[in-house]
Write a protein that holds these residues in place. Structure first.
Motif, PDB file in Angstrom:
ATOM      1  N   HIS A 189      -7.909   1.954  13.864  1.00 26.81           N
ATOM      2  CA  HIS A 189      -8.392   1.501  12.561  1.00 26.81           C
ATOM      3  C   HIS A 189      -7.415   0.514  11.917  1.00 26.81           C
ATOM      4  N   ARG A 190      -7.950  -0.339  11.061  1.00 20.02           N
ATOM      5  CA  ARG A 190      -7.164  -1.288  10.295  1.00 20.02           C
ATOM      6  C   ARG A 190      -7.486  -1.135   8.810  1.00 20.02           C
ATOM      7  N   VAL A 191      -6.490  -1.404   7.981  1.00 16.07           N
ATOM      8  CA  VAL A 191      -6.715  -1.435   6.541  1.00 16.07           C
ATOM      9  C   VAL A 191      -6.574  -2.886   6.077  1.00 16.07           C
ATOM     10  N   VAL A 192      -7.066  -3.156   4.900  1.00 13.40           N
ATOM     11  CA  VAL A 192      -6.745  -4.430   4.252  1.00 13.40           C
ATOM     12  C   VAL A 192      -5.466  -4.196   3.454  1.00 13.40           C
ATOM     13  N   GLY A 193      -4.445  -4.974   3.728  1.00 17.02           N
ATOM     14  CA  GLY A 193      -3.167  -4.784   3.046  1.00 17.02           C
ATOM     15  C   GLY A 193      -3.154  -5.451   1.679  1.00 17.02           C
ATOM     16  N   PHE A 194      -2.530  -4.781   0.727  1.00 23.40           N
ATOM     17  CA  PHE A 194      -2.308  -5.396  -0.585  1.00 23.40           C
ATOM     18  C   PHE A 194      -0.826  -5.269  -0.892  1.00 23.40           C
ATOM     19  N   TYR A 195      -0.148  -6.414  -1.055  1.00 20.00           N
ATOM     20  CA  TYR A 195       1.273  -6.346  -1.378  1.00 20.00           C
ATOM     21  C   TYR A 195       1.487  -6.833  -2.812  1.00 20.00           C
ATOM     22  N   TRP A 196       2.316  -6.073  -3.514  1.00 16.01           N
ATOM     23  CA  TRP A 196       2.545  -6.334  -4.927  1.00 16.01           C
ATOM     24  C   TRP A 196       3.526  -7.475  -5.095  1.00 16.01           C
ATOM     25  N   ALA A 197       3.191  -8.380  -6.005  1.00 16.20           N
ATOM     26  CA  ALA A 197       4.024  -9.566  -6.210  1.00 16.20           C
ATOM     27  C   ALA A 197       5.443  -9.192  -6.614  1.00 16.20           C
ATOM     28  N   ARG A 198       5.595  -8.097  -7.381  1.00 17.47           N
ATOM     29  CA  ARG A 198       6.926  -7.755  -7.873  1.00 17.47           C
ATOM     30  C   ARG A 198       7.820  -7.176  -6.785  1.00 17.47           C
ATOM     31  N   THR A 199       7.237  -6.677  -5.696  1.00 19.02           N
ATOM     32  CA  THR A 199       8.055  -6.100  -4.617  1.00 19.02           C
ATOM     33  C   THR A 199       7.881  -6.805  -3.289  1.00 19.02           C
ATOM     34  N   GLY A 200       6.744  -7.485  -3.102  1.00 13.28           N
ATOM     35  CA  GLY A 200       6.467  -8.113  -1.822  1.00 13.28           C
ATOM     36  C   GLY A 200       6.129  -7.123  -0.727  1.00 13.28           C
ATOM     37  N   LYS A 201       5.864  -5.854  -1.108  1.00 19.51           N
ATOM     38  CA  LYS A 201       5.593  -4.809  -0.129  1.00 19.51           C
ATOM     39  C   LYS A 201       4.195  -4.228  -0.322  1.00 19.51           C
ATOM     40  N   ALA A 202       3.643  -3.710   0.771  1.00 24.41           N
ATOM     41  CA  ALA A 202       2.354  -3.040   0.691  1.00 24.41           C
ATOM     42  C   ALA A 202       2.515  -1.697   0.008  1.00 24.41           C
ATOM     43  N   PHE A 203       1.411  -1.188  -0.472  1.00 25.25           N
ATOM     44  CA  PHE A 203       1.432   0.024  -1.291  1.00 25.25           C
ATOM     45  C   PHE A 203       0.793   1.179  -0.524  1.00 25.25           C
ATOM     46  N   PRO A 204       1.514   2.297  -0.276  1.00 27.78           N
ATOM     47  CA  PRO A 204       0.902   3.443   0.399  1.00 27.78           C
ATOM     48  C   PRO A 204       0.056   4.256  -0.583  1.00 27.78           C
TER      49      PRO A 204
END
Length: 319
Positions: A189-204
């Motif tokens: 399976h794959r997810v659509v990643g969303f990374y926050w501008a303030r951290t540059g990281k994806a959110f679990p």
């Protein structure tokens, strides 16, 4: 020298940290702002700012004067809005920044009613999920989801976004329907990643059921930093995604998205209106915040257990 203009210019330089940024937000030339501050210092016979080639720092005298200037500017604003019925009809330019899905799906469609009630308020709306420098960019307020990390801001908790898991029918035909959150970590399976501008990281995402907690990060082939793009990627079948109810509802009705793992619970995402703590909360900002609260009560009301916690200060307590 107009002392009021000079005080405004000085306050903006302190808040923006530079003459250039202050001039941009005041719609003046850098030379004019510099001259106003210099004239103010000459009149007071004290240095208010220390200037270097890289930045501007406020002096001890300047910091004390700045606090007094804020009160003066607030009193002038109150005096103006109290005349000719202005307090009943707030007016002026309001600079706000809001996430793109919230703007396009909730706020902008409701703006005609707001402007019918407050026709003299002009709104400059930045539509983005980026991290906004509220003070440096002279923004009156931002609307943001998630826990606030800027320790210098005041905020009002205006809603809670209930998140659920979705995927497009085409995606499910190719990869199958996950029956447990762990499958999103262990399978193809794959997810659509969303990374926050303030951290540059994806959110679990933490998911709960019967005392079990699973944190899902997932693997992605596409990650974005914009809410509308995130939804579009899910609709295109790029992966499983987590959406607030208000974003997913119409797509579910039309068959573009299918709810998944409905017996699993996710924590709601808090929604805040944040603004600088030292700024005077003008009549136009107060009515805008109240309007957002009313809108979110319809679309994503504050959870009952948190309803009493309306105003929040992120500043640490005094030591």
């Amino acid at each position: 020298m107009d002392r009021f203009d000079a005080m405004q210019a000085f306050a903006r330089v302190v808040e923006a940290g530079s003459f250039t940024k202050a001039a941009q937000t005041l719609h003046m030339s850098k030379t004019s702002v510099t001259q106003l501050v210099q004239q103010l210092e000459a009149r007071l016979r004290v240095r208010l700012l220390n200037r270097t080639t890289r930045k501007v720092n406020v002096t001890a005298d300047g910091a004390a004067y700045y606090e007094r200037v804020l009160h003066v500017l607030a009193d002038v604003d109150d005096a103006e809005t109290s005349l000719s019925g202005a307090s009943a009809v707030p007016r002026g330019r309001l600079r706000v920044d809001v996430p793109s899905p919230l703007a396009t799906m909730i706020l902008i469609p409701a703006l005609p009613d707001f402007h019918e009630k407050y026709p003299d308020i002009q709104i400059d709306m930045g539509v983005s999920d980026r991290m906004v420098d509220i003070i440096g960019e002279n923004v009156d307020c931002v609307v943001r989801g998630g826990e606030l990390t800027d320790q210098s801001l005041m905020a009002r908790h205006v809603g809670d976004l209930q998140l659920r898991v979705y995927a497009a029918p085409g995606y499910l035909r190719r990869f199958g329907t996950p029956l447990h959150p762990q499958e999103l970590e262990d399978s193809e399976h794959r997810v659509v990643g969303f990374y926050w501008a303030r951290t540059g990281k994806a959110f679990p995402y933490a998911m709960y059921k019967d005392g079990e907690t699973i944190k899902v990060q997932g693997r992605y082939t596409l990650a974005v930093d914009d809410g509308n793009a995130y939804a579009a990627a899910g609709l295109a079948g790029m992966g499983v995604l987590w959406l607030p109810d208000y974003m997913a509802r119409a797509h579910v009705i039309r068959g573009g998205l299918v709810p998944l793992l409905q017996d699993w619970r996710l924590d709601p995402m808090p929604l805040y209106v944040a603004f600088p703590p030292h700024r005077h909360v003008s009549a136009k900002l107060r009515v805008f915040i109240d309007w957002v609260v009313e809108l979110m009560a319809q679309h994503a009301p504050v959870a009952a257990s948190l309803a009493g916690a309306q105003f929040i200060s992120n500043r640490p307590p005094a030591q």
